[in-house]
Design a protein around this motif. Structure first.
Motif, PDB file in Angstrom:
ATOM      1  N   SER A 232       0.828  -1.204   0.000  1.00 51.44           N
ATOM      2  CA  SER A 232       0.000   0.000   0.000  1.00 51.44           C
ATOM      3  C   SER A 232       0.861   1.252   0.000  1.00 51.44           C
ATOM      4  O   SER A 232       0.554   2.239  -0.685  1.00 51.44           O
ATOM      5  CB  SER A 232      -0.917   0.004   1.224  1.00 51.44           C
ATOM      6  N   ILE A 233       1.964   1.238   0.748  1.00 55.99           N
ATOM      7  CA  ILE A 233       2.870   2.388   0.758  1.00 55.99           C
ATOM      8  C   ILE A 233       3.528   2.547  -0.604  1.00 55.99           C
ATOM      9  O   ILE A 233       3.616   3.660  -1.148  1.00 55.99           O
ATOM     10  CB  ILE A 233       3.929   2.223   1.868  1.00 55.99           C
TER      11      ILE A 233
ATOM     12  N   LEU B 164       1.046   4.143  -3.035  1.00 56.36           N
ATOM     13  CA  LEU B 164       0.847   5.588  -2.904  1.00 56.36           C
ATOM     14  C   LEU B 164       1.969   6.364  -3.582  1.00 56.36           C
ATOM     15  O   LEU B 164       1.746   7.382  -4.238  1.00 56.36           O
ATOM     16  CB  LEU B 164       0.775   5.972  -1.424  1.00 56.36           C
TER      17      LEU B 164
ATOM     18  N   THR C  57      -4.931   4.074   1.879  1.00 59.09           N
ATOM     19  CA  THR C  57      -4.565   3.858   0.479  1.00 59.09           C
ATOM     20  C   THR C  57      -5.804   3.641  -0.386  1.00 59.09           C
ATOM     21  O   THR C  57      -5.937   4.239  -1.461  1.00 59.09           O
ATOM     22  CB  THR C  57      -3.626   2.651   0.347  1.00 59.09           C
TER      23      THR C  57
ATOM     24  N   ALA D 296       2.241   8.985   2.109  1.00 56.02           N
ATOM     25  CA  ALA D 296       3.077   7.786   2.193  1.00 56.02           C
ATOM     26  C   ALA D 296       4.207   7.980   3.197  1.00 56.02           C
ATOM     27  O   ALA D 296       4.554   7.056   3.941  1.00 56.02           O
ATOM     28  CB  ALA D 296       3.642   7.450   0.813  1.00 56.02           C
TER      29      ALA D 296
ATOM     30  N   VAL E  31      -1.421   1.191  -7.937  1.00 53.32           N
ATOM     31  CA  VAL E  31      -1.684   0.573  -6.639  1.00 53.32           C
ATOM     32  C   VAL E  31      -1.590  -0.944  -6.734  1.00 53.32           C
ATOM     33  O   VAL E  31      -1.027  -1.606  -5.852  1.00 53.32           O
ATOM     34  CB  VAL E  31      -3.061   1.007  -6.118  1.00 53.32           C
TER      35      VAL E  31
END
Length: 304
Positions: free
Chosen positions: A16-17, A20, A160, A215, A254
């Motif tokens: 997810s990081i 972003l 996210t 992020a 993503v």
């Protein structure tokens, strides 16, 4: 089974990081056709901004409510990091927009080196750490074992997903989004039809930097440590995620980030951690052999 599910949660959190950060790459590339290689260092700068702001709020101003402090850090961090994105576009890209294609690339690499060395000079070469926050953990029974879901992991995944939905709405349903899609297809024709191309490109850089700020805050919240060199590896991983998902596609960015995070996590869990990067880039190479535009990307159509 519980070990597999635990690694799945860890992989989705890391992915997810990456996702972003990857959105920033894919937005800029989609409009001006260039890769902003300074974007990883913008993410690193945003993590330092989040760390400094959080320490000021909690230790100097004495704000005890962690959630309220994080909200203030989020708003101020997005504003300050967006300013960095605007400056990068004005200094490193706009003057070279009509030059040969390698000129903005070289300029972006120079900006990346400048940001990295600037932070090293201001903050020193050592890692900067933060005491653990959002340490609550939800224990989920799974047969004979259990799976833990940390509060900060859930926060990262929810944020996210929410930002992807908001950004998709902005791009598809708002005048700014229509201007961005027009510039993506043909900047000259968009300008002839009344679209302010310079404003649209600047706002795109600002949006990408704002997402990098989110992020950065999530990174420092999750790992609790940041270094001046942390812009390179996450930046390269996020760029890889953007290419894997199909650079120019927001859901693809993503999706690519989630895949990179899952590949790294599962490879580290079941095989040697030393080769997790090799595994991620190998999957990228295999996907691009059979799908040159990425998983959700569209093939380029040459304008005649």
């Amino acid at each position: 089974m519980d070990y597999f599910l635990q690694q799945l949660i860890n992989g989705l959190t890391l992915g997810s990081i990456y996702g972003l950060i990857a959105i920033g790459y894919t937005m800029v590339y989609g409009i001006i056709g260039m890769v902003n290689f300074a974007h990883g260092d913008v993410f690193m700068v945003s993590a330092f901004i989040a760390l400094i702001l959080f320490l000021i709020l909690t230790q100097i101003l004495g704000i005890a409510a962690i959630g309220f402090a994080l909200l203030i850090v989020l708003v101020l961090g997005m504003a300050l990091t967006s300013l960095w994105g605007w400056v990068i576009e004005r200094l490193a890209y706009r003057p070279l927009r009509g030059s040969f294609r390698l000129a903005p690339l070289i300029s972006a690499i120079g900006m990346s080196i400048f940001l990295s060395n600037f932070v090293q000079l201001m903050q020193g070469p050592n890692n900067k750490s933060l005491e653990p926050i959002l340490s609550n953990v939800l224990v989920i029974p799974m047969g004979a074992g259990t799976v833990t879901l940390a509060e900060k992991q859930l926060l990262i995944m929810v944020v996210t997903a929410a930002l992807l939905a908001i950004l998709w709405y902005v791009v598809q349903r708002t005048p700014l989004g229509r201007a961005q899609r027009a510039c993506e297809q043909d900047r000259q024709m968009a300008a002839l039809l009344g679209v302010d191309v310079n404003r649209t490109v600047s706002l795109t850089f600002i949006m990408g930097a704002a997402l990098a700020a989110v992020a950065g805050l999530l990174w420092i919240t999750y790992y609790g440590v940041v270094s001046f060199s942390d812009g390179f590896v996450p930046g390269i991983k996020a760029f890889t995620a953007a290419v894997l998902g199909g650079i120019g596609s927001l859901p693809g960015a993503v999706l690519g980030g989630l895949l990179i995070g899952l590949i790294e996590t599962f490879w580290s869990a079941y095989f040697s951690i030393d080769y997790k990067d090799v595994a991620a880039f190998s999957i990228l190479a295999i996907v691009l052999i059979f799908m040159p535009s990425g998983l959700l990307g569209r093939p380029d159509v040459e304008k005649v």
